[in-house]
Design an enzyme around this catalytic site. Structure first.
Site, PDB file in Angstrom:
ATOM      1  CG  HIS A  36      -1.785   1.178   1.366  1.00  0.00           C
ATOM      2  ND1 HIS A  36      -3.110   1.179   1.023  1.00  0.00           N
ATOM      3  CD2 HIS A  36      -1.518   2.443   1.819  1.00  0.00           C
ATOM      4  CE1 HIS A  36      -3.633   2.375   1.250  1.00  0.00           C
ATOM      5  NE2 HIS A  36      -2.689   3.163   1.732  1.00  0.00           N
ATOM      6  CD  GLU A  37       1.584   3.667   3.644  1.00  0.00           C
ATOM      7  OE1 GLU A  37       1.825   4.734   3.034  1.00  0.00           O
ATOM      8  OE2 GLU A  37       0.528   3.485   4.286  1.00  0.00           O
ATOM      9  CG  HIS A  43       0.396   6.343  -0.706  1.00  0.00           C
ATOM     10  ND1 HIS A  43      -0.649   7.018  -1.303  1.00  0.00           N
ATOM     11  CD2 HIS A  43      -0.120   5.796   0.434  1.00  0.00           C
ATOM     12  CE1 HIS A  43      -1.739   6.878  -0.565  1.00  0.00           C
ATOM     13  NE2 HIS A  43      -1.452   6.138   0.486  1.00  0.00           N
ATOM     14  CG  HIS A  48       0.358   9.021  -6.951  1.00  0.00           C
ATOM     15  ND1 HIS A  48      -0.788   9.298  -6.247  1.00  0.00           N
ATOM     16  CD2 HIS A  48       0.209   9.661  -8.136  1.00  0.00           C
ATOM     17  CE1 HIS A  48      -1.585  10.061  -6.969  1.00  0.00           C
ATOM     18  NE2 HIS A  48      -1.002  10.298  -8.127  1.00  0.00           N
TER      19      HIS A  48
END
Length: 670
Positions: free
Chosen positions: A461-462, A465, A468
């Site tokens: 998940h991290e 990010h 991105h």
């Protein structure tokens, strides 16, 4: 001697000279950077030339480079490796930084120049990104109160300063409660716990200088303890301490702080002409209105609660079979859910965890990024801010893309949770700058470190990010990377979680810590089959928190937030054996700052899209379909906030999804 925070950073990749920075350097550096920024802004505001995009908007973007560098380091360290000196600096400079921002937004000559450009925007010949930046700058000034005058303007400044103080206090109180509580565990208390939990408890004891193993309030330790400990009395004691963070009375109690924050937010919204804070906050998000948020959460609540109630009955039956003649309690759920999972899916976390080594899961995330986007990762041997932190250079086709820092282990100086931040954002103006991206987690230490499946999902998940941020390709850093609507920012992170569940990824990287053997196919099948296990519980604890957050900010601010929380949960008929994921006194998402206030729903809003987005890969040819990866990078990951979120998703997928994909993805609908 020259302050290392203010000197030119000439080391590799322009990274901060962490080994030369001392806590005493931050105060002088912040003072100098604040003064420099104000002088630069004054130069833009007081320019004799008529306003143009170049001399006003780009002029404003040029301001504050030193302040960005200093705060980029300071806030990363304050969250991930706090010290008493850094906590004192946070208390001192949070209101100063709020006042500084208010002074800029309250600079009337500057706002007049921006407003003049906005009114003439159709005649300026701007490209799409420039038009977007002008709109955002103008909107930010309006929403910050730039159009207010006199007493209203002064009151807005005072509110922002006070909110900054309160947010810092909330965070530090929570950190103190997490840091100061521990429960010594005797050898008898360790009976029934798998080896990885025992090892983590011993490591926690060593880290705290205790005589033996201890239980702490770190999620990576307390959750497996609640799952595996057969001692109901110890589970109850641990659970009650965990949910009491910020509500223990005394100097670290957050309940009155939460009430004051909510009142000030309501006043802030009223000054700007909004009915309530939720209406103000959601205006710029994809959802747009509180009603749309409530509609989404309500659509999910009913099937989730029904599933949770059915599951609770089964778990209570198991507990009664164990001879415990009591109602199922929140400290029982994880323990009996674990037993049920083992019985129904023959899946035991204690047997699974040796296959989920931290280093191998990092390799898996890197490999997926390589196959999807051509990124390569080279370990760097550089001084960083803590011995636990690691760094990699990220390249593509031999060209430098970013520096990625991973800080994975729990420690007393780190706030709880997991997050991604950037010490430097990507941008091309006024010069090309490559991002420095940080992932921070709170995994239990071990030799080697082993993860739960939820931990591995958090890592992915991290890293979503981080992708991105790293793949951002815009001109102006104010729209780079994760500078998007709050209910869109979780799309890349939640989408990347899906690659952890791709069978070929687990087959390659889920290898046993001792033998090196790949996860057996039988276990792999069980892991994937059990992916939606206990979704009733997980959905209920999340949606309850999101609905309480919305209720806090919709309508008049509650004078007693705990009473409002109880009222909302009663109206929902919250299952007695499930607690909110984040109760008010430790709801840092909402009260540590404005980031997720009225916005905790955003994880679910993004999940509506991430389920649909991964389906696009599966429909196109598989998880690593190159054309879909190209579209994902072009329309979402590289675009940052250069367009409205809905336009970006439509460009990627061609349509917007409905809630059905989310319910199906969570196993709450067929």
């Amino acid at each position: 001697m020259t302050n290392p925070l203010l000197a030119e950073w000439t080391g590799p990749f322009g990274l901060p000279p962490f080994d030369a920075i001392e806590d005493a350097d931050f105060g002088p550096a912040l003072e100098a950077a604040l003064a420099e920024d104000l002088a630069e802004v004054a130069g833009v505001a007081d320019a004799a030339e008529p306003p143009t995009f170049a001399n006003t908007i780009e002029g404003l973007i040029r301001c504050g480079a030193t302040l960005d560098r200093v705060t980029g380091v300071f806030f990363n360290l304050a969250g991930s490796d706090s010290t008493p000196a850094r906590e004192a600096l946070m208390r001192e400079y949070s209101p100063k930084l709020a006042a500084h921002a208010a002074a800029i937004y309250g600079n009337r000559p500057l706002f007049d120049r921006i407003r003049s450009l906005w009114e003439r925007r159709e005649t300026l010949g701007l490209n799409d990104e420039q038009a977007r930046v002008l709109m955002l700058v103008h909107r930010n000034f309006i929403r910050a109160g730039a159009a207010l005058e006199g007493d209203d303007a002064a009151r807005m400044t005072a509110i922002k300063q006070r909110l900054a103080v309160l947010g810092t206090s909330f965070t530090q109180n929570l950190l103190a409660d997490e840091r100061d509580w521990s429960m010594p565990l005797s050898e008898a208390d360790l009976e029934g716990l798998p080896g990885f939990v025992v090892a983590a408890a011993r490591a926690a004891g060593e880290e705290r200088g205790a005589a033996g193993p201890v239980l702490t309030l770190s999620r990576s330790l307390i959750v497996p303890f609640l799952q595996f400990s057969p001692r109901r009395d110890l589970r109850e004691r641990a659970y009650k301490a965990w949910v009491a963070r910020g509500a223990g009375g005394g100097a670290t109690d957050n309940r009155e702080i939460a009430a004051e924050i909510l009142g000030l937010r309501q006043e802030r919204a009223a000054l700007l002409g909004y009915a309530d804070f939720a209406s103000y906050k959601l205006e710029t998000e994809m959802a747009g209105t509180p009603a749309k948020v409530r509609a989404l959460l309500s659509a999910v609540w009913a099937p989730a609660r029904a599933q949770a109630e059915a599951d609770a009955q089964l778990l209570e039956e198991r507990m009664h079979a164990d001879g415990v003649n009591a109602a199922l309690a929140p400290w029982d759920w994880r323990y009996y859910a674990g037993k049920r999972r083992k019985a129904e899916h023959d899946l035991d976390d204690a047997a699974l965890k040796p296959y989920l080594q931290l280093d191998r899961m990092i390799e898996a995330a890197f490999d997926c990024a390589n196959r999807l986007f051509g990124l390569e990762f080279r370990a760097l041997d550089l001084p960083l801010y803590h011995p636990d932190a690691r760094a990699w250079e990220v390249t593509r086709g031999g060209a430098h893309v970013a520096v990625f820092i991973g800080d994975y282990f729990a420690r007393g100086s780190k706030r709880s949770g997991a997050w991604c931040s950037a010490m430097r954002m990507q941008g091309k103006f006024p010069k090309v700058q490559h991002p420095v991206v940080v992932n921070v987690c709170n995994f239990a230490k071990g030799t080697p470190a082993l993860l739960s499946y939820d931990d591995a999902r958090t890592l992915f998940h991290e890293f979503g990010h981080a992708l991105h941020q790293m793949l951002s390709d815009v001109t102006y850093d104010m729209v780079a990377g994760t500078s998007v609507a709050r209910d869109f920012v979780e799309l890349p992170s939640q989408l990347f979680e899906h690659w952890l569940e791709v069978p070929e990824v687990l087959r390659r990287f889920a290898t046993h810590v001792e033998t090196g053997d790949a996860m057996p196919q039988e276990m792999l099948d069980k892991v994937l089959k059990a992916a939606n296990f206990d979704q009733g519980f997980q959905t209920v604890e999340y949606v309850a928190s999101a609905l309480v957050d919305l209720a806090f900010h919709e309508g008049a601010a509650p004078a007693v937030p705990m009473a409002k929380q109880a009222e909302v949960l009663a109206a929902l008929e919250m299952p007695a054996a499930i607690g909110m994921r984040h109760a008010t006194p430790h709801f840092a998402h909402v009260f540590a700052g404005d980031g997720y206030s009225s916005g905790y729903y955003s994880y679910m809003w993004s999940e509506v899209m991430d389920a649909d987005a991964f389906a696009a890969f599966e429909d196109a040819g598989g998880a690593f379909d190159p054309e879909m990866a190209r579209k994902l990078e072009k329309h979402i990951l590289s675009a940052g906030g250069s367009q409205e979120a809905e336009a970006l998703y439509l460009a990627f997928r061609g349509r917007m999804p409905g809630v059905e994909a989310l319910l199906k993805g969570r196993g709450l609908a067929s």
